[in-house]
Motif scaffolding. Structure first.
Motif, PDB file in Angstrom:
ATOM      1  N   ARG A 151      -9.658   8.429  -8.810  1.00 52.83           N
ATOM      2  CA  ARG A 151      -9.790   7.303  -9.726  1.00 52.83           C
ATOM      3  C   ARG A 151     -11.248   7.179 -10.146  1.00 52.83           C
ATOM      4  O   ARG A 151     -12.164   7.379  -9.337  1.00 52.83           O
ATOM      5  CB  ARG A 151      -9.350   5.989  -9.042  1.00 52.83           C
ATOM      6  CG  ARG A 151      -7.891   5.968  -8.604  1.00 52.83           C
ATOM      7  CD  ARG A 151      -6.959   5.923  -9.801  1.00 52.83           C
ATOM      8  NE  ARG A 151      -5.578   5.734  -9.414  1.00 52.83           N
ATOM      9  CZ  ARG A 151      -4.698   6.727  -9.230  1.00 52.83           C
ATOM     10  NH1 ARG A 151      -5.076   7.983  -9.439  1.00 52.83           N
ATOM     11  NH2 ARG A 151      -3.454   6.468  -8.883  1.00 52.83           N
ATOM     12  N   ASN A 168     -10.509   2.119   0.286  1.00 56.23           N
ATOM     13  CA  ASN A 168     -10.124   0.777  -0.144  1.00 56.23           C
ATOM     14  C   ASN A 168     -11.238   0.184  -0.987  1.00 56.23           C
ATOM     15  O   ASN A 168     -12.308  -0.126  -0.482  1.00 56.23           O
ATOM     16  CB  ASN A 168      -9.870  -0.101   1.091  1.00 56.23           C
ATOM     17  CG  ASN A 168      -9.619  -1.549   0.732  1.00 56.23           C
ATOM     18  OD1 ASN A 168      -9.165  -1.857  -0.357  1.00 56.23           O
ATOM     19  ND2 ASN A 168      -9.919  -2.441   1.662  1.00 56.23           N
ATOM     20  N   PHE A 215       0.843  -1.196   0.000  1.00 58.87           N
ATOM     21  CA  PHE A 215       0.000   0.000   0.000  1.00 58.87           C
ATOM     22  C   PHE A 215       0.876   1.243   0.000  1.00 58.87           C
ATOM     23  O   PHE A 215       1.916   1.281   0.628  1.00 58.87           O
ATOM     24  CB  PHE A 215      -0.960   0.019   1.204  1.00 58.87           C
ATOM     25  CG  PHE A 215      -0.295   0.262   2.525  1.00 58.87           C
ATOM     26  CD1 PHE A 215       0.213  -0.790   3.247  1.00 58.87           C
ATOM     27  CD2 PHE A 215      -0.170   1.552   3.033  1.00 58.87           C
ATOM     28  CE1 PHE A 215       0.830  -0.568   4.461  1.00 58.87           C
ATOM     29  CE2 PHE A 215       0.455   1.773   4.253  1.00 58.87           C
ATOM     30  CZ  PHE A 215       0.949   0.712   4.960  1.00 58.87           C
ATOM     31  N   THR A 223      -7.322  -6.677  -7.618  1.00 61.74           N
ATOM     32  CA  THR A 223      -6.008  -7.082  -7.104  1.00 61.74           C
ATOM     33  C   THR A 223      -6.024  -7.297  -5.612  1.00 61.74           C
ATOM     34  O   THR A 223      -5.049  -7.745  -5.039  1.00 61.74           O
ATOM     35  CB  THR A 223      -4.950  -6.010  -7.416  1.00 61.74           C
ATOM     36  OG1 THR A 223      -5.267  -4.804  -6.698  1.00 61.74           O
ATOM     37  CG2 THR A 223      -4.897  -5.735  -8.905  1.00 61.74           C
ATOM     38  N   ASN A 224      -7.137  -6.973  -4.961  1.00 60.18           N
ATOM     39  CA  ASN A 224      -7.226  -7.081  -3.502  1.00 60.18           C
ATOM     40  C   ASN A 224      -7.997  -8.338  -3.140  1.00 60.18           C
ATOM     41  O   ASN A 224      -9.195  -8.420  -3.347  1.00 60.18           O
ATOM     42  CB  ASN A 224      -7.944  -5.854  -2.936  1.00 60.18           C
ATOM     43  CG  ASN A 224      -7.928  -5.853  -1.418  1.00 60.18           C
ATOM     44  OD1 ASN A 224      -7.348  -6.732  -0.808  1.00 60.18           O
ATOM     45  ND2 ASN A 224      -8.570  -4.872  -0.830  1.00 60.18           N
ATOM     46  N   ILE A 282      -3.591  -3.224  -1.505  1.00 58.50           N
ATOM     47  CA  ILE A 282      -3.530  -2.376  -2.694  1.00 58.50           C
ATOM     48  C   ILE A 282      -3.243  -0.949  -2.243  1.00 58.50           C
ATOM     49  O   ILE A 282      -3.204  -0.650  -1.059  1.00 58.50           O
ATOM     50  CB  ILE A 282      -4.864  -2.427  -3.489  1.00 58.50           C
ATOM     51  CG1 ILE A 282      -6.064  -2.102  -2.566  1.00 58.50           C
ATOM     52  CG2 ILE A 282      -5.075  -3.793  -4.082  1.00 58.50           C
ATOM     53  CD1 ILE A 282      -6.574  -0.736  -2.679  1.00 58.50           C
ATOM     54  N   ASP A 283      -3.040  -0.041  -3.212  1.00 56.73           N
ATOM     55  CA  ASP A 283      -2.819   1.360  -2.891  1.00 56.73           C
ATOM     56  C   ASP A 283      -4.150   2.031  -2.603  1.00 56.73           C
ATOM     57  O   ASP A 283      -5.051   1.999  -3.445  1.00 56.73           O
ATOM     58  CB  ASP A 283      -2.138   2.069  -4.066  1.00 56.73           C
ATOM     59  CG  ASP A 283      -0.787   1.469  -4.382  1.00 56.73           C
ATOM     60  OD1 ASP A 283      -0.287   0.723  -3.536  1.00 56.73           O
ATOM     61  OD2 ASP A 283      -0.243   1.743  -5.464  1.00 56.73           O
ATOM     62  N   LEU A 316      -8.407  -1.922  -9.466  1.00 58.75           N
ATOM     63  CA  LEU A 316      -7.678  -2.011  -8.203  1.00 58.75           C
ATOM     64  C   LEU A 316      -8.319  -3.032  -7.265  1.00 58.75           C
ATOM     65  O   LEU A 316      -7.629  -3.750  -6.542  1.00 58.75           O
ATOM     66  CB  LEU A 316      -7.633  -0.649  -7.520  1.00 58.75           C
ATOM     67  CG  LEU A 316      -6.737   0.400  -8.178  1.00 58.75           C
ATOM     68  CD1 LEU A 316      -6.962   1.752  -7.537  1.00 58.75           C
ATOM     69  CD2 LEU A 316      -5.275  -0.002  -8.054  1.00 58.75           C
ATOM     70  N   ASP A 342       2.000   8.519  -5.126  1.00 60.67           N
ATOM     71  CA  ASP A 342       2.619   7.842  -6.263  1.00 60.67           C
ATOM     72  C   ASP A 342       4.103   7.600  -6.035  1.00 60.67           C
ATOM     73  O   ASP A 342       4.707   6.757  -6.697  1.00 60.67           O
ATOM     74  CB  ASP A 342       2.414   8.668  -7.539  1.00 60.67           C
ATOM     75  CG  ASP A 342       0.943   8.712  -7.954  1.00 60.67           C
ATOM     76  OD1 ASP A 342       0.255   7.703  -7.733  1.00 60.67           O
ATOM     77  OD2 ASP A 342       0.495   9.748  -8.473  1.00 60.67           O
ATOM     78  N   GLU A 362     -11.064   2.316 -13.056  1.00 60.49           N
ATOM     79  CA  GLU A 362      -9.799   2.156 -12.336  1.00 60.49           C
ATOM     80  C   GLU A 362     -10.031   1.541 -10.960  1.00 60.49           C
ATOM     81  O   GLU A 362      -9.220   0.728 -10.490  1.00 60.49           O
ATOM     82  CB  GLU A 362      -9.105   3.514 -12.201  1.00 60.49           C
ATOM     83  CG  GLU A 362      -8.623   4.078 -13.529  1.00 60.49           C
ATOM     84  CD  GLU A 362      -8.144   5.511 -13.414  1.00 60.49           C
ATOM     85  OE1 GLU A 362      -7.148   5.860 -14.055  1.00 60.49           O
ATOM     86  OE2 GLU A 362      -8.787   6.285 -12.663  1.00 60.49           O
ATOM     87  N   LEU A 363     -11.123   1.917 -10.295  1.00 55.04           N
ATOM     88  CA  LEU A 363     -11.429   1.344  -8.983  1.00 55.04           C
ATOM     89  C   LEU A 363     -11.695  -0.152  -9.082  1.00 55.04           C
ATOM     90  O   LEU A 363     -11.244  -0.929  -8.236  1.00 55.04           O
ATOM     91  CB  LEU A 363     -12.643   2.047  -8.378  1.00 55.04           C
ATOM     92  CG  LEU A 363     -12.448   3.498  -7.938  1.00 55.04           C
ATOM     93  CD1 LEU A 363     -13.780   4.125  -7.553  1.00 55.04           C
ATOM     94  CD2 LEU A 363     -11.470   3.587  -6.772  1.00 55.04           C
ATOM     95  N   VAL A 378      -6.830   4.933  -2.588  1.00 55.45           N
ATOM     96  CA  VAL A 378      -6.992   6.005  -3.575  1.00 55.45           C
ATOM     97  C   VAL A 378      -8.057   6.976  -3.085  1.00 55.45           C
ATOM     98  O   VAL A 378      -8.690   6.777  -2.046  1.00 55.45           O
ATOM     99  CB  VAL A 378      -7.390   5.425  -4.949  1.00 55.45           C
ATOM    100  CG1 VAL A 378      -6.249   4.591  -5.522  1.00 55.45           C
ATOM    101  CG2 VAL A 378      -8.649   4.570  -4.834  1.00 55.45           C
TER     102      VAL A 378
END
Length: 932
Positions: free
Chosen positions: A125, A220, A90, A136-137, A150-151, A133, A94, A129-130, A153
């Protein structure tokens, strides 16, 4: 020489002495929820003049220095900090780097910056894009940044509706669900919990105008059931309408478009956590707003069918409670990775009622009382979680079925219209609670008609519908302390006409039926119960069986009985028998003894970790310590302190004997009851004997000694106290001289960076047995054993990493670099001179005593701090000021104790650093060693 100014993009890993000018966008606390919300650090988001965002963090130990300066939106100059890489799972910005404040960091407000810096910085985002992301979680929804995979946002969108479980005043498990319309008119749900939910609810409810735009940071994204959901984290900040430039821009676009948005604040819908709903409302709630946290509802409905194809019970792992896989010879637990797991059968009582030879319990016929539920109407308390509605799971979980004895929980947001009578909130009005569980009432004659009473001796394992007449000797609650003191059951001791004592147990879910009837000493008739075998260890009675109450049990008080039941029942053991039980642990015996002295840490009002130690004299004159803790210690202390006449005899039931350092100790458990002098016939007989002997006893109540938890003591007192009893963490201050350093046991060890346990060194790698990691990463930690003595006695003190590092200002790995030699492992290297020089010097040690400190394999004290000259000794909690409110005055003139630490190196030491340099941790030589 002037210090150079750089930008965030110029930073590299390592120490940085350059100056960076930045704006503090926002900051928040990071807490460890697994340790009761303990504060770990403060995270910040900074932005420089090039609009580069970077994360910065301040450790909790350094927070007092900087906290007062933190103000969101203010510009600062930052210098002399550490630059490290962000965790890959996380990132708040950037940039792949982050700033860590250290002891040398300068952080000053800028009134006149060299260059202007933007006031805002976001990473917005869109919906596509959300979703990317969220895919990936793979973890569950997280509320702490450290839990994310994840990062986090930022989002900006239009508020459509808000639903809240926040009450006034707020209670537990607060939740707010915000429906946000992103671009392209895609709606998502943003969930906030606990303190953030309360803050959101209160701010939104207090606004005069309904907001249209929301900006949320560090959220998240999560995919649940094919839908996108957003969860707030500890770093989430929420802004409305014109509070940000980005929000203001969207706000004016919405107004210009004149879409006729409905107001958000009036749409606050409070879902009661135990709210009565219909099946249709329950299904609608799930399909429209799937929950992100557990929410409870009440639903009254009829059972249309029982799914017999899926069975009625399962065999669970006794360790993790997951369903076991049955093989030919054993059970396998996939979660515990145990091919020979121990199974615990759920619904064991019903299985024993219907057991068939050669048939596995989970394959047996469904009990008639389960099949008989079909066609009947019940009130179900339903718990709704994200797990309930996924691709593979489309059901509701029932946490309780309300029977006619229980009262359905009232909705938390019910409106009584000024009526404080809770009875009229029940479904059936005020008389609802007058019904009895199974029409039992007090009809003793109907229950006893045609049934001959039996004794405890004639009972056998299995269901029993005969009647037993018995006396309730005593009862107590059994709680699960690992789950916050959750009530598990209520245990009782009952005795029949033959003097046979048995344990009886009522589970927590059935306790509401029987609790009001329980009176110690009363006589009861019991029938319709289940008889099971007691555990082979720590038995409370001589009987191998116990009684378990179930839904068919009748338990009624007898006002008249033709039987003369014993009034008391004990299993007294003498000192020799108690010593034998310490090794066997087969039973929890009772004792009767003479009370000699009492020591207590109980304060008024009581604080944490209360402890009472009663010195008792057994039958042959040997003295033993009986220890009580927490609520039992408080009750013992108050009762003893309020007695007009000092008691001489104590009777204690169900004590746990232990042998520590060759001495016998007794410990109270949840079932321990204390009786003094004439409160029992046995105690009265013992008291009469003592009075006749006329031994000149010293009053006990007047001898209650309050042992301060941070009390200055001598070595002799410390050793004496431990020899008496240690069963809970208690702290003391002790001043002594270091006689010698045990160099044979080394001065450090290699610890696992994950769990802190000592690693095992192999030829090529480190192995952590605790983590089961055969390629563990290790770091040196201090462990120094010192022999300490004062004028009274001697003892072994052990100083660990934090204590030594704080005293000398050097971490263990830094000290290892100073004395490092080629081919020598750090733990085998020469003891650093500043450690060996402690020998012969006098210090004040803050000592913590625990059960672990004094066992057969360990006889030492753990030092949690060594007081230096800059620190003030903690004030004893039970000090008597003598009417003087001055804290300093109560310490006395000569009580300012400090340690004069001398770092001079012994002549002839083989080292490249001089004694003068080594005495100063900030010297160039030491700094150079730190950088190596």
């Amino acid at each position: 020489m002037s210090i150079s100014r750089v930008f965030f993009s110029d930073l590299k890993s390592g120490k940085c002495s350059s100056v960076v000018e930045a704006r503090l966008l926002r900051f928040w606390e990071a807490r460890n929820v697994k340790r009761g919300g303990e504060l770990m650090w403060v995270d910040m988001l900074l932005m420089d003049m090039n609009s580069t965002l970077i994360q910065a963090t301040i450790n909790v130990n350094r927070l007092p220095r900087f906290r007062d300066r933190l103000a969101a939106g203010t510009m600062y100059s930052v210098s002399c900090f550490d630059v490290a890489r962000c965790a890959q799972n996380f990132k708040l910005a950037d940039s792949s780097l982050m700033i860590r404040f250290n002891d040398s960091t300068e952080f000053d407000v800028l009134s006149d910056p060299v260059s202007p810096i933007h006031a805002e910085g976001f990473r917005f985002r869109n919906q596509t894009e959300l979703v990317g992301l969220a895919n990936t979680n793979t973890q569950l929804p997280a509320t702490e940044l450290s839990d994310l995979n994840i990062d986090p946002v930022d989002i900006i969108g239009e508020i459509v509706a808000v639903k809240s479980t926040v009450s006034d005043p707020p209670e537990d498990k607060n939740s707010v669900m915000v429906t946000v319309k992103l671009e392209n008119d895609v709606s998502v749900t943003l969930s906030l919990f606990d303190a953030q939910a309360v803050s959101f609810h209160q701010k939104l409810g207090g606004m005069r105008d309904d907001p249209k735009v929301i900006v949320a940071t560090s959220i998240n994204p999560k995919m649940v059931g094919g839908r996108l959901f957003l969860n707030a984290t500890s770093g989430t900040h929420v802004y409305y309408d014109k509070e940000t430039h980005a929000g203001e821009s969207l706000f004016y676009r919405l107004v210009a478009r004149d879409t006729g948005l409905p107001s958000a604040a009036p749409l606050l819908k409070s879902y009661a956590k135990v709210e009565p709903v219909t099946i249709a409302e329950l299904n609608h709630f799930i399909t429209t707003d799937p929950p992100q946290q557990e929410i409870d509802f009440l639903c009254t409905a009829r059972v249309s069918r029982v799914e017999a194809d899926k069975g009625w019970c399962y065999v669970a792992c006794s360790k993790c409670s997951k369903k076991l896989q049955r093989t030919v010879t054993s059970f396998e637990c996939a979660r515990c990775n145990n091919p020979h797991a121990v199974g615990s059968l759920r619904a064991s009582e019903a299985v024993q009622l219907l057991a068939e030879e050669g048939v596995n319990p989970e394959d047996s016929v469904m009990p008639p009382f389960v099949a008989g539920m079909e066609g009947k109407t019940y009130t179900f308390q339903v718990r709704v979680t994200p797990y309930n509605f996924t691709v593979n799971h489309q059901t509701f979980t029932v946490s309780r079925i309300i029977n006619e004895v229980e009262r359905a929980p009232a909705p938390e947001f019910v409106d009584d219209e000024g009526d404080d009578n809770d009875d009229d909130d029940a479904p059936d009005g005020p008389n609802n609670r007058e019904k009895s569980g199974s029409g039992k009432g007090n009809c003793e004659s109907s229950k006893r008609a045609g049934k001959e009473p039996v004794s405890n001796v004639h009972l056998k394992c299995g269901p029993c519908f005969s009647t037993v007449e018995c006396r309730l000797l005593r009862f107590w609650e059994v709680k699960n302390m690992k789950q916050g003191g959750e009530l598990r059951r209520l245990s009782m001791l009952i005795v029949d006409l033959n003097g046979t004592i048995m344990v009886a147990s009522i589970s927590a879910k059935r306790l509401i039926i029987f609790r009001s009837r329980l009176i110690a000493g009363a006589v009861y008739s019991v029938s319709g119960f289940f008889v099971a075998e007691c555990a082979p260890t720590l038995r409370l009675t001589d009987s191998p069986l116990m009684i378990m109450f179930n839904d068919l049990t009748s338990f009624d008080m007898l006002s008249v009985t033709g039987l003369e039941l014993p009034v008391e029942g004990f299993r007294f053991r003498n000192e020799a028998e108690l010593l034998g039980l310490t090794n066997a642990s087969t039973e929890l015996p009772d004792i009767v003894a003479e009370l000699s002295a009492v020591k207590s840490t109980v304060n008024d009002p009581p604080k944490g970790k209360n402890h009472v130690m009663a010195t008792i004299k057994m039958d042959k004159g040997g003295s033993v310590i009986l220890s009580l803790f927490d609520c039992q210690a408080i009750a013992f202390h108050r009762r003893l302190d309020s007695m007009r006449v000092d008691p001489k005899v104590v009777v204690a039931t169900n004590v746990k004997p232990r042998k520590i350092g060759g001495h016998l100790f007794l410990y109270a458990i949840s079932g321990t009851h204390i009786y003094f002098d004439k409160e029992t016939s046995t105690g009265q007989a013992c008291l009469s004997r003592l009075v006749n002997i006329c031994t000149g006893h010293t009053p006990v109540a007047a001898l209650i000694r309050k042992v301060a938890k941070v009390e200055p003591v001598t070595m002799a007192e410390l050793n004496s106290f431990v020899a008496a009893a240690v069963s809970d963490d208690i702290e003391y201050m002790c001043t002594g001289t270091v006689l010698r350093l045990d160099s044979e046991k080394g001065w450090c060890y290699i610890a696992c960076v994950k769990c802190g346990r000592k690693l095992k060194r192999t030829d090529s790698v480190f192995v952590c047995m605790h983590c089961e990691n055969y390629h563990a990463v290790g770091v040196p930690r201090y462990r120094v054993e010192l022999a300490i003595a004062d004028d009274t006695d001697e003892g072994i003190f052990v100083c660990y990493d934090g204590t030594m590092a704080k005293l000398h200002g050097l971490e263990a790995y830094e000290a290892g670099l100073i004395t490092a030699k080629d081919g020598v492992n750090p733990e085998d290297s020469q003891v650093p001179p500043f450690v060996s020089d402690m020998q012969g010097k006098t210090y004040t040690f803050h000592v913590k005593l625990a059960t672990y400190d004094f066992t057969a394999g360990r006889q030492s004290f753990t030092v949690t701090r060594i007081i230096n000259m800059n620190e003030r000794l903690p004030l004893p909690e039970f000090v008597d000021h003598g009417g003087d409110e001055s804290i300093g005055g109560s310490m006395g003139v000569n009580h300012q104790i400090h340690a004069d630490v001398d770092y001079d190196m012994v002549s002839g030491e083989a080292s490249l650093i001089s004694a003068t340099e080594l005495s100063d941790p900030a010297s160039p030589a030491v700094k150079k060693a730190r950088k190596t």
